[in-house]
Design a protein around this motif. Structure first.
Motif, PDB file in Angstrom:
ATOM      1  N   LEU A 120      10.321   5.310  -8.365  1.00 25.60           N
ATOM      2  CA  LEU A 120      10.777   3.935  -8.152  1.00 25.60           C
ATOM      3  C   LEU A 120      11.530   3.827  -6.825  1.00 25.60           C
ATOM      4  CD1 LEU A 120      11.959   3.144 -11.802  1.00 25.60           C
ATOM      5  CD2 LEU A 120       9.889   2.307 -10.681  1.00 25.60           C
ATOM      6  N   VAL A 121      12.316   4.863  -6.556  1.00 23.37           N
ATOM      7  CA  VAL A 121      13.017   4.907  -5.266  1.00 23.37           C
ATOM      8  C   VAL A 121      11.982   4.951  -4.142  1.00 23.37           C
ATOM      9  CG1 VAL A 121      14.551   6.300  -3.806  1.00 23.37           C
ATOM     10  CG2 VAL A 121      15.067   6.020  -6.238  1.00 23.37           C
ATOM     11  N   GLY A 122      10.974   5.785  -4.341  1.00 23.10           N
ATOM     12  CA  GLY A 122       9.900   5.912  -3.339  1.00 23.10           C
ATOM     13  C   GLY A 122       9.142   4.618  -3.165  1.00 23.10           C
ATOM     14  N   LEU A 123       8.935   3.897  -4.275  1.00 26.28           N
ATOM     15  CA  LEU A 123       8.260   2.596  -4.207  1.00 26.28           C
ATOM     16  C   LEU A 123       9.028   1.672  -3.277  1.00 26.28           C
ATOM     17  CD1 LEU A 123       6.146   0.510  -5.427  1.00 26.28           C
ATOM     18  CD2 LEU A 123       7.859   0.039  -7.159  1.00 26.28           C
ATOM     19  N   ALA A 124      10.328   1.628  -3.465  1.00 27.02           N
ATOM     20  CA  ALA A 124      11.162   0.747  -2.640  1.00 27.02           C
ATOM     21  C   ALA A 124      11.145   1.174  -1.174  1.00 27.02           C
ATOM     22  CB  ALA A 124      12.593   0.732  -3.180  1.00 27.02           C
ATOM     23  N   TYR A 125      11.392   2.462  -0.943  1.00 24.68           N
ATOM     24  CA  TYR A 125      11.373   2.970   0.429  1.00 24.68           C
ATOM     25  C   TYR A 125      10.006   2.749   1.072  1.00 24.68           C
ATOM     26  CZ  TYR A 125      15.767   5.667   0.819  1.00 24.68           C
ATOM     27  OH  TYR A 125      17.081   6.059   0.953  1.00 24.68           O
ATOM     28  N   THR A 129       9.370   0.599   4.362  1.00 21.19           N
ATOM     29  CA  THR A 129       8.812   1.272   5.549  1.00 21.19           C
ATOM     30  C   THR A 129       7.463   0.663   5.932  1.00 21.19           C
ATOM     31  OG1 THR A 129       9.762   3.301   4.622  1.00 21.19           O
ATOM     32  CG2 THR A 129       8.313   3.541   6.536  1.00 21.19           C
ATOM     33  N   GLY A 130       6.627   0.452   4.910  1.00 25.77           N
ATOM     34  CA  GLY A 130       5.306  -0.124   5.180  1.00 25.77           C
ATOM     35  C   GLY A 130       5.425  -1.520   5.749  1.00 25.77           C
ATOM     36  N   TYR A 131       6.335  -2.283   5.189  1.00 31.96           N
ATOM     37  CA  TYR A 131       6.535  -3.652   5.678  1.00 31.96           C
ATOM     38  C   TYR A 131       6.964  -3.641   7.138  1.00 31.96           C
ATOM     39  CZ  TYR A 131       7.794  -8.551   5.765  1.00 31.96           C
ATOM     40  OH  TYR A 131       7.847  -9.877   6.077  1.00 31.96           O
ATOM     41  N   VAL A 132       7.940  -2.792   7.417  1.00 29.34           N
ATOM     42  CA  VAL A 132       8.430  -2.710   8.805  1.00 29.34           C
ATOM     43  C   VAL A 132       7.301  -2.267   9.735  1.00 29.34           C
ATOM     44  CG1 VAL A 132       9.960  -1.409  10.336  1.00 29.34           C
ATOM     45  CG2 VAL A 132      10.852  -2.344   8.193  1.00 29.34           C
ATOM     46  N   PHE A 155       4.483   5.658  -5.123  1.00 30.01           N
ATOM     47  CA  PHE A 155       4.740   5.547  -6.569  1.00 30.01           C
ATOM     48  C   PHE A 155       3.692   6.321  -7.365  1.00 30.01           C
ATOM     49  CE2 PHE A 155       6.455   3.585 -10.308  1.00 30.01           C
ATOM     50  CZ  PHE A 155       5.381   3.316 -11.142  1.00 30.01           C
ATOM     51  N   LEU A 156       2.441   6.074  -7.023  1.00 29.63           N
ATOM     52  CA  LEU A 156       1.352   6.720  -7.771  1.00 29.63           C
ATOM     53  C   LEU A 156       1.316   8.219  -7.517  1.00 29.63           C
ATOM     54  CD1 LEU A 156      -1.515   4.113  -7.326  1.00 29.63           C
ATOM     55  CD2 LEU A 156      -0.456   4.813  -9.480  1.00 29.63           C
ATOM     56  N   ALA A 157       1.451   8.590  -6.243  1.00 29.71           N
ATOM     57  CA  ALA A 157       1.389  10.020  -5.894  1.00 29.71           C
ATOM     58  C   ALA A 157       2.483  10.786  -6.625  1.00 29.71           C
ATOM     59  CB  ALA A 157       1.535  10.186  -4.381  1.00 29.71           C
ATOM     60  N   THR A 158       3.659  10.165  -6.647  1.00 31.08           N
ATOM     61  CA  THR A 158       4.789  10.825  -7.315  1.00 31.08           C
ATOM     62  C   THR A 158       4.504  10.997  -8.792  1.00 31.08           C
ATOM     63  OG1 THR A 158       6.243   9.705  -5.738  1.00 31.08           O
ATOM     64  CG2 THR A 158       7.286  10.717  -7.661  1.00 31.08           C
ATOM     65  N   ASN A 159       4.073   9.941  -9.447  1.00 29.32           N
ATOM     66  CA  ASN A 159       3.864  10.000 -10.895  1.00 29.32           C
ATOM     67  C   ASN A 159       2.686  10.878 -11.300  1.00 29.32           C
ATOM     68  OD1 ASN A 159       6.014   8.402 -12.132  1.00 29.32           O
ATOM     69  ND2 ASN A 159       5.192   6.744 -10.885  1.00 29.32           N
ATOM     70  N   LEU A 170       0.836  -1.213   0.000  1.00 23.25           N
ATOM     71  CA  LEU A 170       0.000   0.000   0.000  1.00 23.25           C
ATOM     72  C   LEU A 170       0.863   1.251   0.000  1.00 23.25           C
ATOM     73  CD1 LEU A 170      -2.954  -0.700   2.462  1.00 23.25           C
ATOM     74  CD2 LEU A 170      -3.106  -0.138   0.034  1.00 23.25           C
ATOM     75  N   ALA A 171       1.842   1.266   0.911  1.00 24.58           N
ATOM     76  CA  ALA A 171       2.677   2.464   1.043  1.00 24.58           C
ATOM     77  C   ALA A 171       3.525   2.661  -0.212  1.00 24.58           C
ATOM     78  CB  ALA A 171       3.566   2.343   2.274  1.00 24.58           C
ATOM     79  N   GLY A 172       4.146   1.574  -0.675  1.00 26.84           N
ATOM     80  CA  GLY A 172       5.000   1.668  -1.849  1.00 26.84           C
ATOM     81  C   GLY A 172       4.233   2.137  -3.068  1.00 26.84           C
ATOM     82  N   LEU A 173       3.099   1.509  -3.290  1.00 25.83           N
ATOM     83  CA  LEU A 173       2.286   1.900  -4.450  1.00 25.83           C
ATOM     84  C   LEU A 173       1.744   3.309  -4.285  1.00 25.83           C
ATOM     85  CD1 LEU A 173       0.124  -1.188  -5.494  1.00 25.83           C
ATOM     86  CD2 LEU A 173       1.943  -0.047  -6.784  1.00 25.83           C
ATOM     87  N   GLY A 174       1.399   3.631  -3.038  1.00 22.75           N
ATOM     88  CA  GLY A 174       0.864   4.971  -2.764  1.00 22.75           C
ATOM     89  C   GLY A 174       1.862   6.046  -3.152  1.00 22.75           C
TER      90      GLY A 174
END
Lengths: 507, 115, 122
Positions: free
Chosen positions: B85-90, B94-97, B49-53, B43-47
């Motif tokens: 893409l960097v944000g997706l990874a971060y 972060t979301g996983y943790v 990613f999408l917000a950035t794009n 959720l966080a990664g995609l969020g």
């Protein structure tokens, strides 16, 4: 009991009486069936009014007992039985509710506001339950909320039993409503969402059943023919006036046929007549205590207003539960949907409006034409049928349709049974014969076992405990005979017990 | 032969399904850290990613001045496609943790309460 | 709760697990801890990074967390506020989820109860 081969006298030609005669014929034991009415079948009769057939209540041919199933199919061929899908919805507030309830349908029918109030009422009951759970209304309200109780439980219960719900004991509700566990209910609800080939037809506990082409009366008329051709005698319009007895046994009965009376003797007696009447007809008279006890046995009565409607189709249900408090009618049967052979003209429909009442009360004493008008009026209130489409009607009154388990019934029945147990050659079978609210299949089974007792078995017909909810091990003999009595018991109806003063004092 | 005596052969009055119902009433959910982590991570990664794009596609003189603040915590993140893409990874990490921590603390509290 | 020894049927186990309740206090505590720590760490990270002005955007939290500032003391205030907000959020999420499940179970019970009841009168 001795392995007697003398004549067996059977009182009553309902399912129990005729089943006893049928089984006796198989054993080549002569019998005579005495029926006070003009038709056979008892509560399972089918009335023929100008070619329109209608039943007294609904009679699904469904059983878990193999012996009963076998008999049905011995008597009628497969072609004479119809396999019917069950649809029996609930009618409330001018809307149909699928039965069992379907979430979206119920929500639409009740409306979002009412549904919310029902939910809130339920939550309130969880947080502030009624501490005293003595009566039916308290028990149901505590579990489903007062609002849902009032909509789907109160009105119908009071229509059926004529007793206010706050006078019915809670234990009755607990026995049956709790029968289906929550986990089983969840599984059923989850499985419900699978599409079925029948479209919107709902799976219920029994979603299909067999039904004779021309009603249950067809079954019993056929059995009556068979037994007469095989050594049994059937006397109609033969009401039992007296039952003669001496210490240890019944010796004979006096039967009134028209202007005459005759005495009929027998070695064994099987009675399906209402227990109260049986005691009253004993000669010499039973002890006073027993007579008093018998008078404490009460019944709920029933009448059907059959209406012929000039419409080929009205609604798809076999029957509808009328939960609407604005009308007296409790159920409406659509006999054409039980079997198309029940109506002689395919452009018409025959409905049966069922009224639960007490013999001698206002409804019972109404003239037939007034009852027919009441039926038409109530159909209009329910918006089911235009009264102008009703062409004809007939009324059938059925006294003692249901035994009532009121506060004194158990003790009364105990006294009566204790006395009658002393008459070794008399057996009580059937619903009214045993003062037990059982379905057709159980009545038949009690008769089958009674016949086995005549030829040497020792079944205690009263030991089949209708309060059992769970399947138990049957003896190997019963298993061999395909008799699963406990299983059968779990399918039988329940009768409410009325609250008494002593119950209140104990609480 | 009489019918079996129902009282002598009677099973325990509570059938198994009622015991299951009691368990249902008492049961408390245990959260699975990996699953919750995965869910929140995705959720966080995609969020991000999408917000950035979305902002990248919107364009403008200054692209995503507020979202770019994430770069204070997610070093290397910018409001660009590569940054997404960097944000997706971060975001995923972060979301996983976060999901894992929530589940762990939740399960710990439930265990402590049970004792 | 370990139900595996008590429930034989896998279907029953699955049903119990699916319909079990969320512990409100536990979820509240978990979310509160996470949110509190997040605000705390975010504040510390900004402090360590330094710069002028210091954390002007994070400072906006003070609009909701009165007394919060991008300082060491503020980090602890933020920790407290974050914990309380997270606790309330978690508690409400669990409450709502349990209520919705209860509502569903109520419809299941009502349906089953009415079915067995009307069948028993026939």
């Amino acid at each position: 009991m001795s392995n007697g081969r003398d004549k067996v006298v059977i009182i009553g030609s309902g399912p129990a009486g005729l089943t006893a005669a049928y089984e006796l014929c198989k054993l080549e034991i002569p019998s005579i069936v005495l029926e006070k009415d003009q038709v056979v079948g008892g509560l399972s009769r089918t009335v023929n009014y100008k070619g329109y057939h209608f039943d007294i209540g609904g009679h699904r041919f469904f059983t878990k007992v193999k012996a009963v199933e076998d008999m049905w199919h011995e008597v009628l061929t497969n072609g004479q039985f119809l396999r019917r899908g069950r649809l029996s919805r609930i009618y409330y507030n001018k809307k149909f509710f699928y039965y069992p309830l379907k979430a979206t349908n119920a929500l639409m029918g009740l409306g979002i506001w009412n549904s919310t109030l029902i939910l809130l009422s339920y939550l309130r009951a969880q947080v502030f339950p009624e501490k005293n759970e003595e009566t039916f209304d308290q028990w149901v309200s505590n579990r489903f909320g007062k609002r849902l109780y009032k909509i789907f439980f109160k009105t119908y219960t009071e229509k059926v039993w004529g007793i206010p719900c706050n006078e019915i004991m809670a234990e009755w509700a607990a026995q049956r409503i709790k029968g289906l566990s929550l986990v089983a209910a969840i599984k059923s609800a989850l499985l419900q969402t699978r599409p079925t080939n029948k479209g919107d037809v709902i799976k219920t506990l029994i979603d299909e059943f067999d039904y004779p082409e021309r009603g249950p009366g067809m079954m019993w008329e056929t059995v009556a023919d068979i037994v007469q051709k095989n050594g049994s005698e059937l006397k109609m319009n033969a009401g039992v006036e007296k039952i003669f007895w001496r210490e240890g046994s019944v010796t004979g009965v006096q039967v009134g046929t028209g202007d005459q009376s005759e005495k009929i003797e027998g070695s064994h007696f099987i009675s399906t007549m209402p227990v109260r009447e049986l005691i009253q007809k004993l000669e010499p008279a039973a002890p006073e205590e027993v007579i008093q006890a018998a008078e404490g046995l009460n019944y709920r009565d029933f009448l059907t207003v059959a209406l012929v409607v000039n419409k080929p189709e009205l609604f798809p249900d076999n029957w509808i539960y009328i939960h609407d408090p604005d009308v007296h009618v409790g159920r409406i049967q659509n006999f054409k949907n039980w079997s198309p052979f029940m109506v002689p003209d395919a452009n018409k429909t025959c409905l049966g409006l069922e009224y639960f009442c007490f013999e001698g009360d206002g409804l019972w004493n109404m003239a037939d034409r007034d009852l027919i008008e009441l039926g038409k009026k109530e159909l209009k209130i329910l918006r089911l049928v235009n009264p102008d489409d009703v062409e004809d009607g007939a009324v059938v009154r059925m006294p003692k349709a249901y035994p009532v388990y009121d506060g004194t019934y158990a003790e009364s029945l105990r006294i009566v049974r204790e006395f009658l147990a002393g008459l070794g050659n008399l057996q009580l079978v059937g619903r009214n014969g045993m003062h037990k609210y059982n379905n057709q299949d159980h009545s038949m089974l009690t008769a089958m076992l009674a016949v086995k007792n005549i030829v040497g078995a020792n079944y205690d017909l009263w030991m089949v405990n209708a309060e059992q909810e769970y399947h138990e091990e049957v003896t190997s003999e019963e298993a061999e005979q395909g008799v699963d009595l406990a299983l059968l018991a779990s399918t039988q109806p329940r009768v409410p017990r009325r609250k008494t003063v002593s119950d209140s004092q104990q609480g | 032969m009489a019918l079996h005596n129902s009282t002598s052969n009677r099973r325990n009055a509570i059938a198994p399904e009622d015991e299951t119902e009691q368990l249902l009433a008492q049961a408390v959910v245990r959260l699975n850290g990996h699953i919750l982590g995965l869910v929140l991570g995705v959720l966080a990664g995609l969020g991000i990613f999408l917000a950035t794009n979305i902002l990248v596609l919107k364009g403008g003189d200054v692209v995503g001045p507020h979202l770019s603040l994430l770069g204070q915590f997610f070093i290397g993140y910018t409001v660009t496609f590569v940054g997404s893409l960097v944000g997706l990874a971060y975001g995923f990490v972060t979301g996983y943790v976060a999901g894992f921590i929530i589940a762990t603390i939740y399960n710990l509290v439930v265990s402590v309460k049970k004792k | 709760m370990d139900i595996s020894n008590q429930v034989r049927s896998p279907t029953d186990r699955a049903i119990i697990q699916a319909f079990a309740k969320l512990d409100r206090a536990a979820l509240g505590f978990a979310l509160g801890t996470l949110l509190g720590l997040t605000v705390f760490l975010a504040t510390i990270i900004i402090l360590v990074k330094g710069g002028e002005p210091l954390g002007p955007n994070l400072e906006l939290l003070s609009q909701f967390f009165i007394g919060y500032s991008v300082t060491i003391a503020g980090a602890f205030i933020g920790l407290a506020y974050g914990f309380v907000s997270g606790f309330i959020a978690g508690w409400l999420i669990a409450l709502l989820r349990n209520l919705v499940l209860d509502a569903y179970l109520f419809t299941v019970k009502a349906r089953a109860g009415l079915t067995t009841y009307l069948d028993s009168l026939d």
